[in-house]
Design a protein around this motif. Structure first.
Motif, mmCIF file in Angstrom:
data_model
loop_
_atom_site.group_PDB
_atom_site.id
_atom_site.type_symbol
_atom_site.label_atom_id
_atom_site.label_comp_id
_atom_site.label_asym_id
_atom_site.label_seq_id
_atom_site.Cartn_x
_atom_site.Cartn_y
_atom_site.Cartn_z
ATOM 1 N N ARG A 90 -9.801 9.432 -1.611
ATOM 2 C CA ARG A 90 -9.065 8.570 -2.099
ATOM 3 C C ARG A 90 -9.753 7.400 -2.794
ATOM 4 O O ARG A 90 -9.175 7.041 -3.918
ATOM 5 C CB ARG A 90 -8.550 7.813 -0.898
ATOM 6 N N ASP B 83 -4.978 3.681 1.889
ATOM 7 C CA ASP B 83 -5.370 2.745 1.233
ATOM 8 C C ASP B 83 -5.423 1.275 1.952
ATOM 9 O O ASP B 83 -6.207 0.391 1.551
ATOM 10 C CB ASP B 83 -4.427 2.393 -0.110
ATOM 11 N N PHE C 49 0.816 -1.124 -0.047
ATOM 12 C CA PHE C 49 -0.064 -0.009 -0.028
ATOM 13 C C PHE C 49 0.868 1.399 0.178
ATOM 14 O O PHE C 49 1.973 1.296 0.571
ATOM 15 C CB PHE C 49 -0.949 0.041 1.239
ATOM 16 N N HIS D 49 -8.721 6.523 -6.828
ATOM 17 C CA HIS D 49 -8.494 5.195 -7.290
ATOM 18 C C HIS D 49 -9.463 4.949 -8.505
ATOM 19 O O HIS D 49 -8.845 4.619 -9.733
ATOM 20 C CB HIS D 49 -8.836 4.143 -6.367
ATOM 21 N N GLU E 210 -3.536 -1.190 -5.891
ATOM 22 C CA GLU E 210 -2.932 -0.057 -6.907
ATOM 23 C C GLU E 210 -3.643 -0.316 -7.982
ATOM 24 O O GLU E 210 -3.790 -1.578 -8.552
ATOM 25 C CB GLU E 210 -1.494 -0.200 -7.103
#
Length: 214
Positions: A136, A65, A60, A140, A72
């Motif tokens: 976040r 995350d 991470f 992603h 990822e």
């Protein structure tokens, strides 16, 4: 024999990696629930998971995350191969556009499923109390979308070279995302366990709806 040994080695390695990923994620959730997101540190999470800080960052890029359990953004190699070089011919009655749309949707589902497991009630509770985690998740999602657009653009360029391939790829991806959300409403587990029949039904519903637009 050598090939079988190599496959077995890869399988063991993947299982170990998945187990370490799970331990880090669970440690991050436990410490965040106990101490709060701001207080929980990478060092604390690594110690709780029984790993080093260096190992943590192999899995991470940040503690956020780890809490979310997000991998990822990446497109699995087998998904790219299946999209660029389909093993099966188009279904009877499928036009090239419809077949491309179906392939794009399958690629989208596979890629989104690779991001990580679905969030637990604990993770939902943490996210509700820490709005930065939603940011976040959006990062992603955006990064994943760019990866998908690049692959779609390459495929469309092979079939029809024009200046609008990137726009076509983005439009196709948006449609695929809409179909995926539609299918998800009926089958919430579709990302973790894609159901070809449910996806096909959702695609057909969208295509029929588009036909009715004057």
């Amino acid at each position: 024999m050598q090939e079988s040994a190599e496959v077995a080695t890869v399988g063991v390695r993947d299982r170990k990696r998945a187990e370490t990923f799970r331990r880090i994620h669970e440690a991050a959730v436990e410490l965040t629930l106990r101490d709060g997101l701001a207080t929980a540190t990478v060092t604390d999470i690594a110690e709780r998971a029984g790993i080093s800080r260096r190992t943590f960052f192999n899995y991470f890029p940040c503690k956020e995350d780890a809490v979310l359990g997000l991998s990822e953004p990446q497109i699995p190699a087998h998904a790219i191969e299946a999209f660029l070089h389909p093993a099966l011919p188009p279904s009877d009655g499928d036009t090239p556009g419809k077949e491309r749309f179906r392939q794009a949707l399958e690629l989208t589902v596979t890629t989104m499923a690779s991001l990580g497991s679905s969030a637990s009630p604990q993770v939902h509770a943490i996210a509700a109390a820490n709005s930065e985690l939603f940011d976040r998740v959006r990062e992603h999602r955006d990064a994943t979308q760019e990866l998908l657009v690049n692959v779609l653009t390459e495929r469309i360029s092979e079939e029809n070279r024009s200046e609008n391939t990137a726009d076509s790829a983005r439009a196709l991806l948006l449609l695929a995302g809409a179909v995926l959300r539609f299918a998800h409403a009926d089958n919430p587990g579709i990302l973790e366990n894609p159901d070809p029949a449910a996806i096909k039904k959702a695609i057909s519903t969208f295509i029929e709806a588009l036909k009715d637009i004057p």
